[in-house]
Write an enzyme that holds these catalytic residues in place. Sequence first.
Site, PDB file in Angstrom:
ATOM      1  N   CYS A 108       0.830  -1.195   0.000  1.00  0.00           N
ATOM      2  CA  CYS A 108       0.000   0.000   0.000  1.00  0.00           C
ATOM      3  C   CYS A 108       0.873   1.257   0.000  1.00  0.00           C
ATOM      4  O   CYS A 108       1.846   1.308   0.746  1.00  0.00           O
ATOM      5  CB  CYS A 108      -0.885  -0.039   1.240  1.00  0.00           C
ATOM      6  N   PRO A 109       0.579   2.196  -0.861  1.00  0.00           N
ATOM      7  CA  PRO A 109      -0.573   2.345  -1.752  1.00  0.00           C
ATOM      8  C   PRO A 109      -0.309   1.919  -3.191  1.00  0.00           C
ATOM      9  O   PRO A 109      -1.140   2.168  -4.059  1.00  0.00           O
ATOM     10  CB  PRO A 109      -0.834   3.848  -1.693  1.00  0.00           C
TER      11      PRO A 109
END
Length: 77
Positions: free
Chosen positions: A15-16
């Site tokens: 993430c992200p």
Amino acid sequence: MADSTDVYDLKGLNCPLPVLKARKRLAGLPTGARLWLETTDPLAVLDIPAFCNEAGHIVIETAAIDGGHRFLIERGR
């Protein structure tokens, strides 16, 4: 999985990055096109559906795969 549906390998990204890369890849597809996303990021089970909901894409199918998840996304608006 249909032979004509591409698989976008996002395994190993955290993430992200899976969402950012999926956003860019989906932007280049026509409305209604489908794409498999494969990721090992444990947060993807939350992030990918949330991104799709926000962006107007449809999560057609989700499945657990060895070490991660797979999502079939249909490009929306």
